[in-house]
Design a protein around this motif. Structure first.
Motif, mmCIF file in Angstrom:
data_model
loop_
_atom_site.group_PDB
_atom_site.id
_atom_site.type_symbol
_atom_site.label_atom_id
_atom_site.label_comp_id
_atom_site.label_asym_id
_atom_site.label_seq_id
_atom_site.Cartn_x
_atom_site.Cartn_y
_atom_site.Cartn_z
ATOM 1 N N GLN A 66 -7.653 -10.935 8.446
ATOM 2 C CA GLN A 66 -7.702 -11.656 7.685
ATOM 3 C C GLN A 66 -7.260 -11.305 6.285
ATOM 4 N N CYS A 67 -7.720 -9.912 5.270
ATOM 5 C CA CYS A 67 -8.115 -9.748 4.374
ATOM 6 C C CYS A 67 -6.213 -9.853 4.791
ATOM 7 N N ARG A 68 -5.813 -9.127 5.358
ATOM 8 C CA ARG A 68 -4.445 -8.518 5.189
ATOM 9 C C ARG A 68 -3.337 -9.560 5.432
ATOM 10 N N GLN A 69 -3.240 -10.352 6.117
ATOM 11 C CA GLN A 69 -3.108 -11.352 6.293
ATOM 12 C C GLN A 69 -2.794 -12.089 4.800
ATOM 13 N N ALA A 70 -4.056 -12.542 4.874
ATOM 14 C CA ALA A 70 -4.196 -13.321 3.530
ATOM 15 C C ALA A 70 -3.008 -12.781 2.162
ATOM 16 N N PHE A 71 -2.825 -11.365 1.618
ATOM 17 C CA PHE A 71 -2.004 -10.486 1.462
ATOM 18 C C PHE A 71 -0.619 -10.938 1.491
ATOM 19 N N ALA A 72 -0.326 -10.711 2.890
ATOM 20 C CA ALA A 72 1.165 -10.713 3.284
ATOM 21 C C ALA A 72 1.340 -11.832 3.575
ATOM 22 N N ASP A 73 1.130 -13.538 3.814
ATOM 23 C CA ASP A 73 1.163 -15.114 4.045
ATOM 24 C C ASP A 73 1.602 -14.899 1.942
ATOM 25 N N ALA A 74 1.102 -14.331 0.798
ATOM 26 C CA ALA A 74 0.556 -14.636 -0.213
ATOM 27 C C ALA A 74 1.915 -13.839 -0.693
ATOM 28 N N PHE A 75 2.324 -12.929 -0.539
ATOM 29 C CA PHE A 75 2.626 -11.790 -1.685
ATOM 30 C C PHE A 75 4.241 -11.626 -0.915
ATOM 31 N N CYS A 76 4.086 -12.230 0.645
ATOM 32 C CA CYS A 76 5.296 -11.782 0.945
ATOM 33 C C CYS A 76 5.266 -10.120 1.429
ATOM 34 N N MET A 77 4.280 -9.447 1.456
ATOM 35 C CA MET A 77 3.812 -8.271 1.614
ATOM 36 C C MET A 77 4.712 -7.518 3.462
ATOM 37 N N PRO A 78 4.989 -7.151 3.470
ATOM 38 C CA PRO A 78 5.216 -6.268 5.408
ATOM 39 C C PRO A 78 4.696 -5.672 5.515
ATOM 40 N N HIS A 79 4.559 -6.173 7.142
ATOM 41 C CA HIS A 79 2.878 -6.452 7.299
ATOM 42 C C HIS A 79 2.742 -4.330 7.718
ATOM 43 N N PHE A 80 4.439 -3.689 7.622
ATOM 44 C CA PHE A 80 3.870 -1.989 8.079
ATOM 45 C C PHE A 80 3.092 -1.756 7.256
ATOM 46 N N TRP A 81 3.130 -2.008 5.715
ATOM 47 C CA TRP A 81 2.205 -1.634 4.659
ATOM 48 C C TRP A 81 0.295 -1.202 5.285
ATOM 49 N N TRP A 82 0.242 -2.241 6.433
ATOM 50 C CA TRP A 82 -1.518 -1.817 6.523
ATOM 51 C C TRP A 82 -1.260 -0.948 7.313
ATOM 52 N N SER A 83 -0.047 -0.118 7.931
ATOM 53 C CA SER A 83 -0.145 0.365 9.088
ATOM 54 C C SER A 83 -0.707 1.753 8.821
ATOM 55 N N TYR A 84 -1.111 2.293 9.842
ATOM 56 C CA TYR A 84 -1.831 3.213 10.166
ATOM 57 C C TYR A 84 -1.221 4.849 9.274
ATOM 58 N N HIS A 85 0.004 4.756 9.969
ATOM 59 C CA HIS A 85 1.204 5.746 9.639
ATOM 60 C C HIS A 85 1.174 5.298 8.048
ATOM 61 N N PHE A 86 1.529 4.260 7.094
ATOM 62 C CA PHE A 86 1.718 4.316 6.760
ATOM 63 C C PHE A 86 1.412 4.539 5.223
ATOM 64 N N LEU A 87 -0.165 4.315 5.784
ATOM 65 C CA LEU A 87 -1.086 4.641 4.579
ATOM 66 C C LEU A 87 -1.793 6.343 4.707
ATOM 67 N N ARG A 88 -0.638 6.738 5.352
ATOM 68 C CA ARG A 88 -1.797 8.462 5.420
ATOM 69 C C ARG A 88 -0.526 8.877 5.528
ATOM 70 N N ALA A 89 1.177 8.675 4.580
ATOM 71 C CA ALA A 89 1.982 9.040 4.753
ATOM 72 C C ALA A 89 1.207 9.855 2.788
ATOM 73 N N ASN A 90 2.474 10.611 2.583
ATOM 74 C CA ASN A 90 2.512 11.023 1.226
ATOM 75 C C ASN A 90 3.111 10.665 0.182
ATOM 76 N N GLY A 91 3.631 9.570 1.033
ATOM 77 C CA GLY A 91 4.593 9.155 -0.731
ATOM 78 C C GLY A 91 6.061 7.840 0.123
#
Length: 394
Positions: A66-91
């Motif tokens: 629900q938090c992820r969806q709230a941020f995506a709806d309010a700020f148009c954040m791409p959903h891949f921002w919360w993916s495991y591979h994106f959060l584990r990337a070095n940059g």
């Protein structure tokens, strides 16, 4: 589970700044917004606010759908921002324009960095700061979502952002000079810490006797040096992408070009040069360290080779002595054999009759020859016989 969701959003720190007043900041806390109305985040930015900074932890929010969806709806954040591979990337770095029915509604940028802070006692700590910015062109307001800002990055970054020049705020990339500054301030002591470790190894005196290099320490320092190089590589690439996209953004809006955008671009260039210089020094540290590792191996190998040479010389002397003994033994072997034969009872020597030999002398050869052949065969095939015996016992 409900308690975990609530705590993830209760931990949000929200700072807001009045338009036209660089010194007026308000700190608020919004709790449980995702439980009642996920889209309620858009109300976080009232009309009076020029800048809204939301500090959060991506790991905790990532566990709450629900938090992820709230941020995506309010700020148009791409959903891949919360993916495991994106959060584990070095940059990474990216940006996009959001539109509704062909009308631009915002300009988003996002980036993540990985920084390894190495201390002088080889302790270390990883940092994974990330930011997501959204510029609302209709109201000229900026939202900054700052994720995973651990001390001291958090305090210094917020202080720098909150003191930003008012003229910078119309450029969606104005946050990145401040972020790159914090990245550089963490990377620089890490590079110098690696350099100090390498220097201490270079200045160590040559020990007496067999060298005893601390290979575990060399391995740890080399591992830290590789990680620092890797994070600096990613930081340089991110900076290049930020500069490229900032230039593309300013060129696409020539009517909005301003001295502030030029100042931001120059500041980004400055930090690009600084981080690039750190990268060069870090490469030098790694090469110097590899040189010391090779020297340690070569020193031990040289010492062991000298010991092996001494052992070889001693073995050669022993071999010479054994050759002498073998030669003497071989010299006396025929006379010994003859004496052994003539000392048997098969031969007799009398003063009157002279030499006489028993007619049973053939018995000696019947016993001696088979015994000798048996002994030679047992000596030849003994390894095979021993292997068979051991396999039967097992």
């Amino acid at each position: 589970m409900q308690e975990q969701k609530s705590r993830a959003c209760d931990d949000l720190l929200i700072l807001q700044r009045n338009k036209g007043d660089a010194g007026d900041w308000r700190q608020t806390q919004r709790a449980n917004f995702h439980l009642e109305a996920p889209n309620d985040l858009s109300d976080t930015i009232p009309a009076w606010s020029k800048i809204c900074i939301i500090v959060a932890h991506s790991t905790e929010i990532g566990r709450c759908s629900q938090c992820r969806q709230a941020f995506a709806d309010a700020f148009c954040m791409p959903h891949f921002w919360w993916s495991y591979h994106f959060l584990r990337a070095n940059g990474t770095f990216g940006c996009e324009r959001t539109r509704n029915s062909g009308v631009e509604t915002g300009f988003n940028t996002w980036s993540r960095f990985s920084v390894k802070k190495v201390e002088h006692d080889t302790r270390y700590k990883w940092y994974h700061p990330g930011v997501f910015t959204r510029l609302l062109p209709s109201t000229n307001q900026t939202v900054i979502l700052a994720f995973d800002l651990d001390p001291p990055i958090k305090e210094r970054f917020l202080r720098a952002v909150m003191k930003s020049d008012e003229s910078w705020l119309n450029d969606p990339f104005w946050v990145y000079p401040h972020l790159l500054e914090q990245i550089a301030l963490i990377e620089e002591p890490a590079v110098w810490a690696i350099r100090d470790h390498v220097r201490s190894i270079e200045t160590e005196g040559k020990p007496e006797g067999r060298p005893q290099p601390d290979y575990r320490r060399l391995h740890d320092i080399a591992r830290h040096a590789i990680h620092v190089n890797e994070t600096l590589d990613v930081a340089v690439q991110n900076t290049e992408h930020i500069l490229m996209q900032h230039e593309s953004y300013t060129n696409s809006r020539p009517d909005n070009a301003s001295p502030a955008s030029e100042d931001i671009h120059l500041r980004l260039r400055s930090w690009q040069s600084f981080i690039g210089n750190l990268r060069c020094q870090s490469i030098s540290n790694e090469k110097r360290l590899q040189n010391e590792v090779q020297l340690a191996f070569n020193t031990v190998a040289q010492h062991d080779a000298s010991v092996t040479l001494e052992i070889g010389r001693a073995t050669q002397m022993d071999s010479a002595a054994m050759k002498t003994i073998a030669f003497v033994t071989l010299t006396f072997l025929p006379p010994t054999f003859i004496c052994a034969i003539f000392s048997t009872s098969f031969f007799d020597f009398g003063g009157d009759s002279g030499w006489s030999m028993s007619n049973k002398f053939w018995v000696y050869w019947v016993v001696a020859i088979p015994t000798t052949v048996f002994t030679v065969l047992v000596w030849t095939y003994w390894p095979n016989i021993r292997g068979i015996l051991l396999s039967e016992n097992e």
